[in-house]
Design a protein around this motif. Structure first.
Motif, PDB file in Angstrom:
ATOM      1  N   LEU A  49      23.840  43.700  34.183  1.00 42.69           N
ATOM      2  CA  LEU A  49      24.640  42.586  33.692  1.00 42.69           C
ATOM      3  C   LEU A  49      25.290  41.852  34.864  1.00 42.69           C
ATOM      4  CD1 LEU A  49      26.359  44.569  30.820  1.00 42.69           C
ATOM      5  CD2 LEU A  49      24.721  42.699  30.481  1.00 42.69           C
ATOM      6  N   GLY A  54      28.630  40.002  35.963  1.00 43.83           N
ATOM      7  CA  GLY A  54      30.006  40.015  35.494  1.00 43.83           C
ATOM      8  C   GLY A  54      30.894  38.921  36.043  1.00 43.83           C
ATOM      9  N   GLU A  55      30.322  37.974  36.810  1.00 45.24           N
ATOM     10  CA  GLU A  55      31.115  36.887  37.371  1.00 45.24           C
ATOM     11  C   GLU A  55      30.391  35.564  37.158  1.00 45.24           C
ATOM     12  OE1 GLU A  55      31.863  37.738  41.441  1.00 45.24           O
ATOM     13  OE2 GLU A  55      33.222  39.408  41.028  1.00 45.24           O
ATOM     14  N   ARG A  83      34.777  39.725  29.681  1.00 48.47           N
ATOM     15  CA  ARG A  83      35.484  39.850  30.958  1.00 48.47           C
ATOM     16  C   ARG A  83      35.108  38.689  31.881  1.00 48.47           C
ATOM     17  NH1 ARG A  83      33.921  44.708  32.182  1.00 48.47           N
ATOM     18  NH2 ARG A  83      35.704  45.758  31.216  1.00 48.47           N
ATOM     19  N   LEU A  84      33.828  38.320  31.871  1.00 50.30           N
ATOM     20  CA  LEU A  84      33.365  37.210  32.715  1.00 50.30           C
ATOM     21  C   LEU A  84      34.127  35.935  32.370  1.00 50.30           C
ATOM     22  CD1 LEU A  84      29.704  36.283  33.599  1.00 50.30           C
ATOM     23  CD2 LEU A  84      31.252  34.544  32.728  1.00 50.30           C
ATOM     24  N   ASN A 113      31.240  42.936  28.968  1.00 51.05           N
ATOM     25  CA  ASN A 113      30.925  42.255  30.221  1.00 51.05           C
ATOM     26  C   ASN A 113      31.139  40.750  30.094  1.00 51.05           C
ATOM     27  OD1 ASN A 113      29.203  42.117  32.963  1.00 51.05           O
ATOM     28  ND2 ASN A 113      28.398  40.585  31.574  1.00 51.05           N
ATOM     29  N   ASP A 114      30.616  40.171  29.030  1.00 55.87           N
ATOM     30  CA  ASP A 114      30.684  38.719  28.874  1.00 55.87           C
ATOM     31  C   ASP A 114      32.105  38.247  28.607  1.00 55.87           C
ATOM     32  OD1 ASP A 114      27.983  38.888  29.222  1.00 55.87           O
ATOM     33  OD2 ASP A 114      27.429  38.162  27.236  1.00 55.87           O
TER      34      ASP A 114
END
Length: 239
Positions: free
Chosen positions: A59, A61-62, A167-168, A164-165
């Motif tokens: 994934l 993450g940024e 958090r991104l 993940n998304d």
């Protein structure tokens, strides 16, 4: 694997529509839009790593590396009048990709359709919630079939992607001094969306020196599921 999934391949395309999925979403979400578009429209969708055909990949993450990778692939496509349509998290990925494309001198990316996300949204703050709380948040938005969360196996697969998304997008901030877009911007939203009000959608006007319009549809955050034909039409209308 490539970021771009080609849903239609016209022999002589006149226009390209590139769709960016929401948090947890994949390119397949937009496959059905092909039947709502003219045969001359080339329909592509972005496949983020870690899901669907790219499930085995790590994934991302940024925002910066994600937008950079997508913009690089888009720049390599044959020049064609191109609309970027992004929903929720996808709206911001599309916006950041377009900033990079315009900075590189590309002029054929003529419109950004930003759906279901404010330009400078307040972080939802759920990325670090417990699994149960995160599932409840996703269910409340209605984007994923609620039945999948009743399966422990599917939940185990989907939760890291969703987390993940979220958090991104929660950690993303527009860079100070971000230039105005040259492209037209259209803001799309649902009239019952808890994540964005019509007033917030209108603030997308401040992201461009080109034309701006706002389009309000009946429905909540995933209004576009029930109004796919209308949304697809508005995305490319006038080009």
């Amino acid at each position: 694997m490539p970021y771009l999934v080609r849903h239609t391949s016209p022999a002589a395309p006149a226009l390209r529509l590139v769709c960016f999925p929401h948090a947890g979403g994949g390119a397949s979400y937009f496959r059905g839009w092909a039947r709502h578009l003219a045969p001359s429209v080339e329909l592509l969708a972005v496949q983020y790593p870690g899901r669907e055909s790219r499930f085995t990949e790590p994934l991302v993450g940024e925002m910066a590396p994600l937008a950079e990778a997508v913009s690089t692939e888009l720049a390599a496509e044959p020049p064609l009048p191109t609309v970027l349509f992004g929903h929720s998290m996808g709206a911001m990925v599309a916006y950041e990709a377009l900033l990079r494309l315009e900075a590189s001198g590309a002029t054929h990316f003529t419109r950004l359709c930003a759906s279901g996300h404010a330009l400078d949204a307040t972080p939802a703050g759920v990325a670090e919630d417990t699994d149960a709380e995160l599932i409840a948040s996703v269910k409340a938005l209605g984007g994923t079939n609620a039945a999948v969360w009743d399966s422990p196996d599917l939940s185990e697969i989907l939760l890291p992607i969703i987390r993940n998304d979220y958090r991104l997008i929660d950690t993303y901030r527009r860079a100070p001094g971000t230039p105005l877009l040259r492209a037209e911007v259209r803001a799309f939203s649902g009239d019952a969306d808890p994540r964005i009000t019509p007033e917030q959608a209108a603030l997308w006007a401040g992201a461009t020196k080109g034309p701006f319009s706002a389009h309000l549809f009946e429905g909540a955050h995933f209004y576009l599921t029930d109004h796919a034909a209308q949304v697809a039409h508005h995305a490319v209308a006038g080009l």
